[in-house]
Design a protein around this motif. Structure first.
Motif, PDB file in Angstrom:
ATOM      1  N   ILE A  25       0.829  -1.214   0.000  1.00  0.00           N
ATOM      2  CA  ILE A  25       0.000   0.000   0.000  1.00  0.00           C
ATOM      3  C   ILE A  25       0.868   1.271   0.000  1.00  0.00           C
ATOM      4  N   PRO A  26       1.657   1.494  -1.067  1.00  0.00           N
ATOM      5  CA  PRO A  26       2.499   2.693  -1.114  1.00  0.00           C
ATOM      6  C   PRO A  26       1.662   3.972  -1.105  1.00  0.00           C
ATOM      7  N   LYS A  27       2.220   4.989  -0.482  1.00  0.00           N
ATOM      8  CA  LYS A  27       1.533   6.289  -0.411  1.00  0.00           C
ATOM      9  C   LYS A  27       2.271   7.316  -1.261  1.00  0.00           C
ATOM     10  N   SER A  28       1.538   8.097  -2.030  1.00  0.00           N
ATOM     11  CA  SER A  28       2.129   9.276  -2.667  1.00  0.00           C
ATOM     12  C   SER A  28       1.047  10.322  -2.871  1.00  0.00           C
ATOM     13  N   VAL A  29       1.419  11.573  -2.675  1.00  0.00           N
ATOM     14  CA  VAL A  29       0.468  12.652  -2.963  1.00  0.00           C
ATOM     15  C   VAL A  29       0.660  13.156  -4.403  1.00  0.00           C
ATOM     16  N   HIS A  30       1.593  12.548  -5.137  1.00  0.00           N
ATOM     17  CA  HIS A  30       1.862  13.011  -6.499  1.00  0.00           C
ATOM     18  C   HIS A  30       1.239  12.083  -7.535  1.00  0.00           C
ATOM     19  N   LYS A  31       0.519  12.693  -8.456  1.00  0.00           N
ATOM     20  CA  LYS A  31      -0.187  11.896  -9.470  1.00  0.00           C
ATOM     21  C   LYS A  31       0.771  10.995 -10.258  1.00  0.00           C
ATOM     22  N   GLU A  32       1.886  11.569 -10.692  1.00  0.00           N
ATOM     23  CA  GLU A  32       2.821  10.778 -11.500  1.00  0.00           C
ATOM     24  C   GLU A  32       3.301   9.539 -10.750  1.00  0.00           C
ATOM     25  N   ARG A  33       3.585   9.738  -9.456  1.00  0.00           N
ATOM     26  CA  ARG A  33       4.052   8.603  -8.649  1.00  0.00           C
ATOM     27  C   ARG A  33       2.932   7.598  -8.412  1.00  0.00           C
TER      28      ARG A  33
END
Ligand SMILES: NC(=O)c1ccc[n+]([C@@H]2O[C@H](COP(=O)([O-])OP(=O)(O)OC[C@H]3O[C@@H](n4cnc5c(N)ncnc54)[C@H](OP(=O)(O)O)[C@@H]3O)[C@@H](O)[C@H]2O)c1
Length: 273
Positions: free
Chosen positions: A227-235
């Motif tokens: 369940i990786p978290k990112s606030v960046h769309k590309e990521r």
């Protein structure tokens, strides 16, 4: 998206998006709306993250039918200590604007209550308000204690795991018991150089992928929900795009061997919250 089957037959998308440390409602909502638009169908939140309302709004706004989304939330320690388990779930459901969660986890094994709480979790499971129940941050000995009394075997154990803390013994133990392992902090939670590790960078180059994708693929291939978290769309897009290549057995072993038992989060046997 590859799905894993839990011990009660429920299917869970192997990759989800985590929303820890995304406290600001507007950012959490935007992040989850973006994730759902990109194709994520699995969201991992918790009462203590303070963003269940934002997650609920995002799900409503997304237009994605609720039944297509796998939604996890967690019982916080204070509610475990007070025994207000049903009440805590009702509050989470209200905030999430949903009738049920797909997975309800006991967030941490609170020493005095981690066994006792399980019968209340089982009651929730029987009520249908959680399609599956599980635990988080439980070590082998916590699970052993719980299983002595359990009617329902936990469907999932979510715990810290990434290439410097692979947790092979706990993963093996969970699998033997029919409990699906789920990795939190899979990318090192922004606190290590794991994404710049030469072994991982080298494997990434060979597959024309980036290091995060290699780690996420490694988890899926070793049969661990991630369940990786990112606030960046590309990521967010990158982290989901790992079904179009495969790591060799040798590459899997190279990553396994990066283990140095380096825990980043709290120790489940000595946390103080
Ligand atoms: N059960 C528990 O006790 C527990 C504890 C901790 C976490 N969790 C769950 O596990 C989820 C994931 O763990 P985590 O958020 O601690 O850590 P993580 O997913 O290992 O790492 C997140 C960090 O990696 C960065 N990142 C994400 N994708 C990337 C990419 N493709 N390339 C480079 N950097 C990237 C993020 O930055 P940006 O956001 O700036 O992109 C953020 O700094 C949480 O969100 C939460 O749902 C559960």
């Amino acid at each position: 998206m590859k799905k894993f089957k839990l011990n009660n037959g429920t299917e869970i998308p192997s990759i989800g998006v985590g929303v820890f440390r995304v406290e600001e409602a507007i950012i959490a909502q935007e992040m989850v709306e973006t994730a759902l638009a990109i194709g994520y169908r699995h969201i991992d939140t918790a009462m203590i993250y303070g963003n269940e309302e934002a997650v609920g709004k995002a799900i409503k706004n997304s237009g994605v039918p609720r039944e297509e989304i796998f939604l996890t939330t967690k019982l916080w320690n204070a509610d475990q200590r007070s025994g207000k388990v049903q009440e805590a779930l009702e509050e989470s459901l209200r905030k999430l604007k949903t009738e049920y969660v797909d997975l309800y986890l006991v967030h941490w094994p609170v020493a005095e209550t981690y066994v006792k709480v399980w019968s209340k979790m089982e009651a929730i499971y029987k009520s249908g308000k959680a399609k599956a129940i599980g635990v988080s941050n439980y070590q082998t000995h916590h699970i052993e204690d719980l299983l002595k009394q359990a009617e329902v075997v936990p469907a999932v154990n979510q715990f810290e795991s990434y290439p410097y803390f692979t947790q092979e013994p706990l993963i093996k133990y969970c699998k033997e018991k029919g409990i699906y392992p789920e990795a939190w902090g899979p990318l090192g939670a922004g606190q290590t150089d794991v994404l710049a590790n030469p072994v991982i960078v080298d494997i990434a180059k060979k597959h024309s992928k980036n290091p995060a994708q290699i780690i996420i693929r490694w988890d899926v291939q070793r049969g661990v929900i991630v369940i990786p978290k990112s606030v960046h769309k590309e990521r967010l897009i990158e982290n989901l795009t790992v079904m179009d290549f495969e790591l060799t057995d040798e590459e899997m072993k190279l990553i396994d061997h990066l283990n140095k038992n380096q825990r980043l989060g709290s120790n489940p046997d000595s946390f103080n919250f």
